[in-house]
Scaffold this motif. Sequence first.
Motif, PDB file in Angstrom:
ATOM      1  N   LYS A 131      -7.991   1.398  -1.746  1.00 41.46           N
ATOM      2  CA  LYS A 131      -8.336   0.898  -3.082  1.00 41.46           C
ATOM      3  C   LYS A 131      -8.860   2.013  -3.969  1.00 41.46           C
ATOM      4  O   LYS A 131      -8.523   2.104  -5.156  1.00 41.46           O
ATOM      5  CB  LYS A 131      -9.382  -0.213  -2.960  1.00 41.46           C
ATOM      6  CG  LYS A 131      -8.833  -1.534  -2.460  1.00 41.46           C
ATOM      7  CD  LYS A 131      -9.896  -2.609  -2.527  1.00 41.46           C
ATOM      8  CE  LYS A 131      -9.311  -3.977  -2.202  1.00 41.46           C
ATOM      9  NZ  LYS A 131     -10.319  -5.051  -2.302  1.00 41.46           N
ATOM     10  N   GLU A 132      -9.688   2.872  -3.383  1.00 37.73           N
ATOM     11  CA  GLU A 132     -10.249   3.984  -4.151  1.00 37.73           C
ATOM     12  C   GLU A 132      -9.151   4.931  -4.620  1.00 37.73           C
ATOM     13  O   GLU A 132      -9.169   5.402  -5.764  1.00 37.73           O
ATOM     14  CB  GLU A 132     -11.271   4.734  -3.298  1.00 37.73           C
ATOM     15  CG  GLU A 132     -11.952   5.880  -4.027  1.00 37.73           C
ATOM     16  CD  GLU A 132     -12.968   6.609  -3.162  1.00 37.73           C
ATOM     17  OE1 GLU A 132     -13.304   7.762  -3.498  1.00 37.73           O
ATOM     18  OE2 GLU A 132     -13.414   6.034  -2.143  1.00 37.73           O
ATOM     19  N   TYR A 133      -8.162   5.181  -3.760  1.00 33.97           N
ATOM     20  CA  TYR A 133      -7.071   6.096  -4.138  1.00 33.97           C
ATOM     21  C   TYR A 133      -6.208   5.465  -5.230  1.00 33.97           C
ATOM     22  O   TYR A 133      -5.818   6.139  -6.189  1.00 33.97           O
ATOM     23  CB  TYR A 133      -6.232   6.437  -2.914  1.00 33.97           C
ATOM     24  CG  TYR A 133      -5.307   7.620  -3.138  1.00 33.97           C
ATOM     25  CD1 TYR A 133      -5.721   8.913  -2.830  1.00 33.97           C
ATOM     26  CD2 TYR A 133      -4.031   7.447  -3.674  1.00 33.97           C
ATOM     27  CE1 TYR A 133      -4.882  10.005  -3.032  1.00 33.97           C
ATOM     28  CE2 TYR A 133      -3.191   8.528  -3.890  1.00 33.97           C
ATOM     29  CZ  TYR A 133      -3.622   9.805  -3.573  1.00 33.97           C
ATOM     30  OH  TYR A 133      -2.796  10.875  -3.796  1.00 33.97           O
ATOM     31  N   PHE A 134      -5.917   4.190  -5.096  1.00 36.52           N
ATOM     32  CA  PHE A 134      -5.159   3.492  -6.137  1.00 36.52           C
ATOM     33  C   PHE A 134      -5.859   3.633  -7.481  1.00 36.52           C
ATOM     34  O   PHE A 134      -5.224   3.932  -8.504  1.00 36.52           O
ATOM     35  CB  PHE A 134      -5.025   2.004  -5.800  1.00 36.52           C
ATOM     36  CG  PHE A 134      -3.709   1.613  -5.202  1.00 36.52           C
ATOM     37  CD1 PHE A 134      -2.659   1.204  -5.996  1.00 36.52           C
ATOM     38  CD2 PHE A 134      -3.522   1.641  -3.827  1.00 36.52           C
ATOM     39  CE1 PHE A 134      -1.439   0.835  -5.457  1.00 36.52           C
ATOM     40  CE2 PHE A 134      -2.310   1.275  -3.260  1.00 36.52           C
ATOM     41  CZ  PHE A 134      -1.258   0.870  -4.076  1.00 36.52           C
ATOM     42  N   SER A 135      -7.160   3.414  -7.480  1.00 36.80           N
ATOM     43  CA  SER A 135      -7.936   3.459  -8.722  1.00 36.80           C
ATOM     44  C   SER A 135      -8.026   4.874  -9.282  1.00 36.80           C
ATOM     45  O   SER A 135      -7.798   5.097 -10.480  1.00 36.80           O
ATOM     46  CB  SER A 135      -9.345   2.913  -8.473  1.00 36.80           C
ATOM     47  OG  SER A 135     -10.137   2.998  -9.637  1.00 36.80           O
ATOM     48  N   ALA A 136      -8.320   5.839  -8.422  1.00 35.95           N
ATOM     49  CA  ALA A 136      -8.515   7.215  -8.878  1.00 35.95           C
ATOM     50  C   ALA A 136      -7.245   7.804  -9.486  1.00 35.95           C
ATOM     51  O   ALA A 136      -7.312   8.602 -10.431  1.00 35.95           O
ATOM     52  CB  ALA A 136      -8.988   8.081  -7.706  1.00 35.95           C
ATOM     53  N   HIS A 137      -6.097   7.405  -8.960  1.00 35.13           N
ATOM     54  CA  HIS A 137      -4.836   7.982  -9.422  1.00 35.13           C
ATOM     55  C   HIS A 137      -4.031   7.015 -10.294  1.00 35.13           C
ATOM     56  O   HIS A 137      -2.885   7.310 -10.638  1.00 35.13           O
ATOM     57  CB  HIS A 137      -4.005   8.452  -8.227  1.00 35.13           C
ATOM     58  CG  HIS A 137      -4.665   9.551  -7.451  1.00 35.13           C
ATOM     59  ND1 HIS A 137      -4.584  10.878  -7.831  1.00 35.13           N
ATOM     60  CD2 HIS A 137      -5.459   9.515  -6.344  1.00 35.13           C
ATOM     61  CE1 HIS A 137      -5.274  11.614  -6.957  1.00 35.13           C
ATOM     62  NE2 HIS A 137      -5.815  10.819  -6.058  1.00 35.13           N
ATOM     63  N   LYS A 138      -4.644   5.863 -10.588  1.00 36.90           N
ATOM     64  CA  LYS A 138      -4.009   4.866 -11.463  1.00 36.90           C
ATOM     65  C   LYS A 138      -2.598   4.512 -10.986  1.00 36.90           C
ATOM     66  O   LYS A 138      -1.639   4.494 -11.760  1.00 36.90           O
ATOM     67  CB  LYS A 138      -3.990   5.357 -12.915  1.00 36.90           C
ATOM     68  CG  LYS A 138      -5.377   5.571 -13.507  1.00 36.90           C
ATOM     69  CD  LYS A 138      -5.314   6.036 -14.958  1.00 36.90           C
ATOM     70  CE  LYS A 138      -6.683   6.062 -15.619  1.00 36.90           C
ATOM     71  NZ  LYS A 138      -7.648   6.914 -14.904  1.00 36.90           N
ATOM     72  N   GLU A 182       0.487  -1.219  -8.987  1.00 32.56           N
ATOM     73  CA  GLU A 182       0.361  -2.174  -7.898  1.00 32.56           C
ATOM     74  C   GLU A 182       1.678  -2.916  -7.686  1.00 32.56           C
ATOM     75  O   GLU A 182       2.406  -3.210  -8.629  1.00 32.56           O
ATOM     76  CB  GLU A 182      -0.740  -3.174  -8.263  1.00 32.56           C
ATOM     77  CG  GLU A 182      -1.133  -4.149  -7.199  1.00 32.56           C
ATOM     78  CD  GLU A 182      -2.271  -5.042  -7.658  1.00 32.56           C
ATOM     79  OE1 GLU A 182      -3.396  -4.881  -7.145  1.00 32.56           O
ATOM     80  OE2 GLU A 182      -2.057  -5.894  -8.548  1.00 32.56           O
ATOM     81  N   ARG A 233      -0.994  -9.477  -6.543  1.00 32.22           N
ATOM     82  CA  ARG A 233      -1.848 -10.399  -7.303  1.00 32.22           C
ATOM     83  C   ARG A 233      -1.533 -11.865  -7.019  1.00 32.22           C
ATOM     84  O   ARG A 233      -2.303 -12.747  -7.390  1.00 32.22           O
ATOM     85  CB  ARG A 233      -1.721 -10.105  -8.801  1.00 32.22           C
ATOM     86  CG  ARG A 233      -2.303  -8.762  -9.191  1.00 32.22           C
ATOM     87  CD  ARG A 233      -2.389  -8.580 -10.680  1.00 32.22           C
ATOM     88  NE  ARG A 233      -2.934  -7.278 -11.025  1.00 32.22           N
ATOM     89  CZ  ARG A 233      -3.199  -6.877 -12.254  1.00 32.22           C
ATOM     90  NH1 ARG A 233      -2.957  -7.684 -13.285  1.00 32.22           N
ATOM     91  NH2 ARG A 233      -3.693  -5.671 -12.478  1.00 32.22           N
ATOM     92  N   GLU A 241       0.812  -1.220   0.000  1.00 33.58           N
ATOM     93  CA  GLU A 241       0.000   0.000   0.000  1.00 33.58           C
ATOM     94  C   GLU A 241       0.844   1.269   0.000  1.00 33.58           C
ATOM     95  O   GLU A 241       0.311   2.373   0.065  1.00 33.58           O
ATOM     96  CB  GLU A 241      -0.929  -0.007   1.218  1.00 33.58           C
ATOM     97  CG  GLU A 241      -1.943  -1.155   1.206  1.00 33.58           C
ATOM     98  CD  GLU A 241      -2.856  -1.150   2.425  1.00 33.58           C
ATOM     99  OE1 GLU A 241      -2.520  -0.434   3.406  1.00 33.58           O
ATOM    100  OE2 GLU A 241      -3.882  -1.846   2.408  1.00 33.58           O
TER     101      GLU A 241
END
Length: 228
Positions: free
Chosen positions: A172-179, A182, A187, A42
Amino acid sequence: MEDRLGALNALYEGRSAAAIIDHAVHEAFPGRIAFVSSFGAESAVLLHLMASVDPSIPVLFLDTNKLFGETVRYRSRLQHQFGLEDVRVIGPRKADLEREDPQGTLSMRDPDECCRLRKGEPLTRALTGFDCWATGRKRHQTDFRKDMDVIEHDGDAYKLNPLAAWTRADIKEYFSAHKLPEHPLVRQGYFSIGCMPCTSKVESENDARAGRWAGQAKTECGIHTPKK
């Protein structure tokens, strides 16, 4: 110190992580703060927030000589992508390793001593000259962390936890919003990533910290436990 700590907590509690970082960097501890990062599962969130405030802030990366190769390569990727200007790789002294862990097996015999040798002592040396260091810890991660303040004092310096109130969903939302990229091991089922000998896969992200020192009572490496 207690009065200042109380005042800063009153100011920071409930504010956004970006606002907390901005105040700490520019007003509370200008030129005297470092961010400590494992470049783990993270870590990209805190580093991205920090870089948006000031990419020249020192980032201390503990290379224990027991890390996954994927973590070392991930560090290089985030450093380049976020434009981090001052990443300092720190680690145990060669002489200390030769004296205390010549076979490299201390983690199996005494994980607390291994953490002290490979993380605690190097970090203490690296923090000389800083009044505050920032971490990516969150209250939801463990029982030990559930009541932590946004800013603490560890006996030597202030310790800032800008993401203290963040949930797994917030991350998770921050990862997604700022691309954000990972960590490559996520995975594969590694949701909390430390040294290779003491990190294992878990079945659920809800038990991420269960993958650290699995089967042991140990939940912390020691750099976040109160000094005696």
